[in-house]
Design a protein around this motif. Structure first.
Motif, PDB file in Angstrom:
ATOM      1  N   MET A 176       0.849  -1.125   0.077  1.00 54.23           N
ATOM      2  CA  MET A 176      -0.025  -0.007  -0.025  1.00 54.23           C
ATOM      3  C   MET A 176       0.951   1.277  -0.040  1.00 54.23           C
ATOM      4  SD  MET A 176      -3.307  -0.022   2.340  1.00 54.23           S
ATOM      5  CE  MET A 176      -3.422  -1.621   2.914  1.00 54.23           C
ATOM      6  N   THR A 177       0.198   2.136  -0.470  1.00 52.93           N
ATOM      7  CA  THR A 177       1.136   3.593  -0.549  1.00 52.93           C
ATOM      8  C   THR A 177       1.083   4.370   0.584  1.00 52.93           C
ATOM      9  OG1 THR A 177      -0.754   4.725  -1.380  1.00 52.93           O
ATOM     10  CG2 THR A 177       0.419   3.618  -2.937  1.00 52.93           C
ATOM     11  N   THR A 178       1.743   5.566   0.838  1.00 55.10           N
ATOM     12  CA  THR A 178       1.640   6.134   1.807  1.00 55.10           C
ATOM     13  C   THR A 178       0.065   7.041   1.912  1.00 55.10           C
ATOM     14  OG1 THR A 178       2.759   8.074   0.992  1.00 55.10           O
ATOM     15  CG2 THR A 178       4.164   6.594   2.082  1.00 55.10           C
ATOM     16  N   TRP A 179      -0.478   6.927   0.966  1.00 53.88           N
ATOM     17  CA  TRP A 179      -1.789   7.604   0.818  1.00 53.88           C
ATOM     18  C   TRP A 179      -3.063   6.675   1.018  1.00 53.88           C
ATOM     19  CZ3 TRP A 179      -1.866  12.667   1.037  1.00 53.88           C
ATOM     20  CH2 TRP A 179      -0.591  13.403   0.941  1.00 53.88           C
ATOM     21  N   SER A 180      -2.545   5.373   1.588  1.00 54.38           N
ATOM     22  CA  SER A 180      -3.851   4.416   1.623  1.00 54.38           C
ATOM     23  C   SER A 180      -4.801   4.709   2.731  1.00 54.38           C
ATOM     24  CB  SER A 180      -3.201   2.944   2.033  1.00 54.38           C
ATOM     25  OG  SER A 180      -2.409   2.977   3.200  1.00 54.38           O
ATOM     26  N   ILE A 196      -6.627   7.172   2.690  1.00 57.89           N
ATOM     27  CA  ILE A 196      -7.683   7.839   2.129  1.00 57.89           C
ATOM     28  C   ILE A 196      -8.837   6.671   1.895  1.00 57.89           C
ATOM     29  CG2 ILE A 196      -8.554   8.755  -0.218  1.00 57.89           C
ATOM     30  CD1 ILE A 196      -5.904  10.043  -0.449  1.00 57.89           C
ATOM     31  N   VAL A 197      -8.620   5.687   1.439  1.00 63.50           N
ATOM     32  CA  VAL A 197      -9.552   4.566   1.399  1.00 63.50           C
ATOM     33  C   VAL A 197      -9.044   3.333   2.408  1.00 63.50           C
ATOM     34  CG1 VAL A 197     -10.773   2.755   0.082  1.00 63.50           C
ATOM     35  CG2 VAL A 197     -10.447   5.200  -0.833  1.00 63.50           C
ATOM     36  N   ASP A 198      -9.330   3.225   3.697  1.00 57.57           N
ATOM     37  CA  ASP A 198      -8.659   2.322   4.441  1.00 57.57           C
ATOM     38  C   ASP A 198      -9.420   0.943   4.129  1.00 57.57           C
ATOM     39  OD1 ASP A 198     -11.246   2.008   5.868  1.00 57.57           O
ATOM     40  OD2 ASP A 198     -10.665   3.350   7.478  1.00 57.57           O
ATOM     41  N   ASP A 199      -8.628   0.034   5.144  1.00 59.73           N
ATOM     42  CA  ASP A 199      -9.155  -1.622   4.491  1.00 59.73           C
ATOM     43  C   ASP A 199     -10.797  -1.814   4.929  1.00 59.73           C
ATOM     44  OD1 ASP A 199      -6.586  -1.893   3.885  1.00 59.73           O
ATOM     45  OD2 ASP A 199      -6.035  -2.768   5.675  1.00 59.73           O
ATOM     46  N   ILE A 229     -16.352  -1.444  -0.340  1.00 57.92           N
ATOM     47  CA  ILE A 229     -16.669  -0.999  -1.889  1.00 57.92           C
ATOM     48  C   ILE A 229     -16.403  -2.305  -2.849  1.00 57.92           C
ATOM     49  CG2 ILE A 229     -15.772   0.457  -3.610  1.00 57.92           C
ATOM     50  CD1 ILE A 229     -15.351   2.506  -1.052  1.00 57.92           C
ATOM     51  N   GLU A 230     -15.231  -2.995  -2.436  1.00 59.54           N
ATOM     52  CA  GLU A 230     -14.511  -3.892  -3.741  1.00 59.54           C
ATOM     53  C   GLU A 230     -15.762  -4.635  -4.170  1.00 59.54           C
ATOM     54  OE1 GLU A 230     -10.558  -6.414  -4.519  1.00 59.54           O
ATOM     55  OE2 GLU A 230     -11.473  -6.401  -2.363  1.00 59.54           O
ATOM     56  N   PRO A 231     -16.596  -5.437  -3.421  1.00 58.84           N
ATOM     57  CA  PRO A 231     -17.462  -6.420  -3.976  1.00 58.84           C
ATOM     58  C   PRO A 231     -18.436  -5.613  -4.794  1.00 58.84           C
ATOM     59  CG  PRO A 231     -17.300  -6.716  -1.388  1.00 58.84           C
ATOM     60  CD  PRO A 231     -16.584  -5.482  -1.730  1.00 58.84           C
ATOM     61  N   LEU A 232     -18.733  -4.491  -4.882  1.00 57.77           N
ATOM     62  CA  LEU A 232     -19.577  -3.751  -5.622  1.00 57.77           C
ATOM     63  C   LEU A 232     -19.047  -3.376  -6.948  1.00 57.77           C
ATOM     64  CD1 LEU A 232     -20.806  -1.313  -2.846  1.00 57.77           C
ATOM     65  CD2 LEU A 232     -21.884  -3.330  -3.714  1.00 57.77           C
ATOM     66  N   LEU A 233     -18.009  -3.300  -7.058  1.00 60.53           N
ATOM     67  CA  LEU A 233     -17.230  -3.172  -8.581  1.00 60.53           C
ATOM     68  C   LEU A 233     -17.076  -4.304  -9.380  1.00 60.53           C
ATOM     69  CD1 LEU A 233     -14.200  -1.145  -6.964  1.00 60.53           C
ATOM     70  CD2 LEU A 233     -16.151  -0.309  -8.041  1.00 60.53           C
ATOM     71  N   PRO A 284      -5.045   0.027 -10.536  1.00 59.64           N
ATOM     72  CA  PRO A 284      -5.794  -0.783  -9.636  1.00 59.64           C
ATOM     73  C   PRO A 284      -6.979  -0.153  -9.099  1.00 59.64           C
ATOM     74  CG  PRO A 284      -3.559  -1.423  -9.201  1.00 59.64           C
ATOM     75  CD  PRO A 284      -3.688  -0.193 -10.067  1.00 59.64           C
ATOM     76  N   ASP A 285      -8.304  -0.685  -8.898  1.00 56.34           N
ATOM     77  CA  ASP A 285      -9.461   0.250  -8.507  1.00 56.34           C
ATOM     78  C   ASP A 285      -9.248   0.882  -7.333  1.00 56.34           C
ATOM     79  OD1 ASP A 285     -10.807  -0.964 -10.784  1.00 56.34           O
ATOM     80  OD2 ASP A 285     -11.688  -2.590  -9.732  1.00 56.34           O
ATOM     81  N   ARG A 286      -8.570   0.332  -6.298  1.00 57.88           N
ATOM     82  CA  ARG A 286      -8.503   1.095  -5.237  1.00 57.88           C
ATOM     83  C   ARG A 286      -7.630   2.257  -5.137  1.00 57.88           C
ATOM     84  NH1 ARG A 286      -6.792  -1.668   0.835  1.00 57.88           N
ATOM     85  NH2 ARG A 286      -7.116   0.204   2.081  1.00 57.88           N
ATOM     86  N   LEU A 287      -6.621   2.195  -6.124  1.00 55.04           N
ATOM     87  CA  LEU A 287      -5.853   3.351  -6.382  1.00 55.04           C
ATOM     88  C   LEU A 287      -6.392   4.658  -7.042  1.00 55.04           C
ATOM     89  CD1 LEU A 287      -2.140   1.981  -6.941  1.00 55.04           C
ATOM     90  CD2 LEU A 287      -3.118   3.124  -4.995  1.00 55.04           C
TER      91      LEU A 287
END
Length: 64
Positions: A1-5, A7-10, A16-20, A34-37
């Protein structure tokens, strides 16, 4: 994960992920960011009120 993770925590990403939709098999060209980024980049742009083109590449949210 990036240092900006943060913004969308685990926990949020788990909701959200199952909706995509899945990335279609056999799609032409390289797979996009990637979708999260991508979502983190969108939220960063909206929150910071900056143009998408001004999103710093070192943050890892964009494909350049």
């Amino acid at each position: 994960m990036t240092t900006w993770s943060w913004i969308v925590d685990d926990d949020l990403w788990a909701l959200i992920e199952p909706l995509l939709p899945p990335w279609p098999e056999g799609s032409p060209g390289p797979r996009p960011v990637p979708d999260r980024l991508c979502l983190q980049g969108i939220l960063y742009v909206l929150h910071q009120d900056v143009a998408r083109q001004l999103l710093p590449l070192e943050m890892g949210f964009g494909s350049g």
